[in-house]
Design an enzyme around this catalytic site. Structure first.
Site, PDB file in Angstrom:
ATOM      1  N   LYS A 101       8.709   0.603  -2.546  1.00 40.50           N
ATOM      2  CA  LYS A 101       7.945   1.043  -1.190  1.00 40.50           C
ATOM      3  C   LYS A 101       7.509   2.440  -1.536  1.00 40.50           C
ATOM      4  O   LYS A 101       8.237   3.287  -2.426  1.00 40.50           O
ATOM      5  CB  LYS A 101       8.965   1.122  -0.241  1.00 40.50           C
ATOM      6  CG  LYS A 101       8.236   1.079   1.227  1.00 40.50           C
ATOM      7  CD  LYS A 101       7.620  -0.361   1.491  1.00 40.50           C
ATOM      8  CE  LYS A 101       7.177  -0.581   2.848  1.00 40.50           C
ATOM      9  NZ  LYS A 101       7.369  -1.926   3.240  1.00 40.50           N
ATOM     10  N   THR A 138       0.353 -11.312   7.036  1.00 41.58           N
ATOM     11  CA  THR A 138       1.370 -10.914   7.654  1.00 41.58           C
ATOM     12  C   THR A 138       1.646 -11.790   8.720  1.00 41.58           C
ATOM     13  O   THR A 138       2.574 -12.340   9.155  1.00 41.58           O
ATOM     14  CB  THR A 138       1.606  -9.400   7.722  1.00 41.58           C
ATOM     15  OG1 THR A 138       1.404  -8.903   6.360  1.00 41.58           O
ATOM     16  CG2 THR A 138       3.240  -9.077   7.867  1.00 41.58           C
TER      17      THR A 138
HETATM   18  N1  GLU Z   1       3.937  -3.508   3.543  1.00 42.53           N
HETATM   19  C1  GLU Z   1       4.174  -5.015   3.398  1.00 42.53           C
HETATM   20  C2  GLU Z   1       5.460  -5.485   3.645  1.00 42.53           C
HETATM   21  O1  GLU Z   1       6.515  -4.451   3.953  1.00 42.53           O
HETATM   22  C3  GLU Z   1       3.533  -5.700   2.420  1.00 42.53           C
HETATM   23  C4  GLU Z   1       3.757  -5.237   0.920  1.00 42.53           C
HETATM   24  C5  GLU Z   1       2.912  -5.827  -0.181  1.00 42.53           C
HETATM   25  O2  GLU Z   1       1.905  -6.308   0.319  1.00 42.53           O
HETATM   26  O3  GLU Z   1       3.290  -5.503  -1.124  1.00 42.53           O
HETATM   27  O4  GLU Z   1       5.852  -6.327   3.339  1.00 42.53           O
END
Ligand code: GLU
Length: 410
Positions: A102, A186
């Protein structure tokens, strides 16, 4: 407890019912690499400011580090580490070939001009390019980061490295090598998980839904649930929410927010604070904003039948216990909001193979995967007589252990 302590507490509780070997247990207490950088930014007025940026690479046991980048005034190394930890489990529970990472910058992007956001985004890449790459670490959007920001970042990375495969950043616009379906992934994934578990969670065919947060995730979730005939009782942004017993039209709410900058004065709905919104009676409560929203302070007052966690880390472990005692099921973030990273992984794969899949193919693949893993998590929760969070962690732990076992000499 701060976010990383919460995350470690979740791990501890899962290990208590699903023990793994000492080596994995020990490894999972720490990130493999945490990088903090200074990003100098030339402001539009010619002055210079320095921002703090981060990339935490928690585990690459199952593949390249994967996870978004957050631009937020409260982002710090602790929060980013917790989020990278959750990515590790999210990628394992969905069985995609990715590890957990992250990133972030401590900044309120609303205080910057568009040009400043672009230069800051490029600055993040210049500072961190040596630890990124399609086989190493593949970032994506998160809170306050957009497909446009991913374009700037991908472009900067390409300029710096000469790597033209375009597979280092996902969540790009379709015209810039992005995947069909990534924008809604998502929210759509949350809906597929809900559909997979609706019967076992004893939810009616049509449900009433309360959604906290109107970013990419909350906004799309509202539209998707609404399009499928469910009633959206309440929606909110960071400043507050609106409630209508007869149901809201998410498109109209979004349009109003765009034109007016907030939900204030939205016609035909009652104003409600974010705190009160969480306590509304409904079938499905969807926290889709930030961490730590349902805590021991308000868990007792939650009246939803099910909590579908589309944010990362919205429920504290103490709140988990209170909700469990009240008979409220919590569908955990690492499963419920995994649609984003799954389609990100499809994007990475398409970039590496130089392919472009149709939206229908992408969403069918996503639905199948989430349906299968939701059922796996449910079955494990029954087998272990535990809640869905512990079961999802257990499934992830089993897969992480498999990867570790394959790598060490016995
Ligand atoms: N930020 C999103 C998460 O928390 C997506 C991460 C991604 O696509 O790599 O899952």
């Amino acid at each position: 407890m701060n976010a990383f302590e919460e995350a470690q507490e979740q791990l501890k509780r899962s290990l208590a019912i699903f023990p793994v070997g000492n080596q994995l247990r020990t490894r999972l207490t720490r990130a493999e690499r945490e990088v903090t950088v200074s990003i100098p930014l030339t402001m539009d007025n010619g002055s210079t400011k320095v921002f703090e940026g981060y990339r935490v690479q928690y585990s690459n046991l199952r593949g390249p580090y994967k996870g978004g980048i957050r631009f937020h005034p409260d982002a710090d190394i602790n929060e980013v580490t917790a989020l990278a930890f959750w990515m590790t489990f999210k990628c394992a529970v969905t069985n995609i070939p990715m590890g957990g990472g992250k990133g972030g910058i401590t900044v309120n992007p609303r205080e910057l001009s568009k040009g400043e956001v672009e230069r800051l985004s490029r600055g993040w890449v210049r500072a961190l390019a040596p630890v990124l790459g399609p086989e190493r670490d593949v970032p994506a959007p998160d809170v306050n980061t957009t497909p446009e920001i991913m374009t700037w970042m991908a472009d900067e990375y390409q300029k710096l490295t000469g790597d033209t495969r375009n597979a280092t950043f996902t969540g790009k616009p379709i015209a810039q090598g992005g995947s069909e379906g990534r924008g809604v992934a998502t929210g759509m994934g949350g809906f597929y998980v809900f559909e997979a578990l609706r019967d076992v969670l004893k939810l009616p065919k049509t449900v009433s839904v309360v959604i906290q947060g109107m970013g990419n995730v909350g906004g799309n979730a509202a539209k998707i649930f609404h399009e499928h005939g469910h009633t959206i009782l309440a929606m909110s942004d960071s400043k507050g929410g609106i409630y209508s017993a007869g149901g809201l039209e998410p498109e109209a709410v979004e349009k109003y927010k765009k034109e007016n900058g907030s939900l204030e004065g939205f016609p035909g709905a009652e104003h409600i604070s974010n705190e009160k919104l969480l306590e509304l009676s409904c079938d499905v409560l969807v926290p889709a904003a930030l961490e730590n929203q349902i805590t021991q302070k308000n868990a007792q007052s939650i009246k939803a039948k099910v909590v579908l966690e589309l944010a990362n880390g919205p429920t504290s472990t103490k709140a988990d216990d209170i909700l469990f005692r009240k008979g409220i099921a919590v569908v955990p973030d690492i499963l419920a909001n995994a649609g984003g990273v799954v389609v990100s992984t499809y994007e990475w794969e398409q970039n590496l193979k130089n392919e472009h899949w149709s939206e229908k193919d992408v969403l069918n693949k996503l639905r199948e995967l989430l349906n299968r893993e939701s059922k796996n998590v449910w079955e494990l929760s029954v087998k272990l007589s535990t809640d869905l969070r512990r079961a999802a962690f257990a499934l992830a732990l089993e897969r992480l252990e498999e990867s570790l076992d394959a790598k060490i000499a016995k």
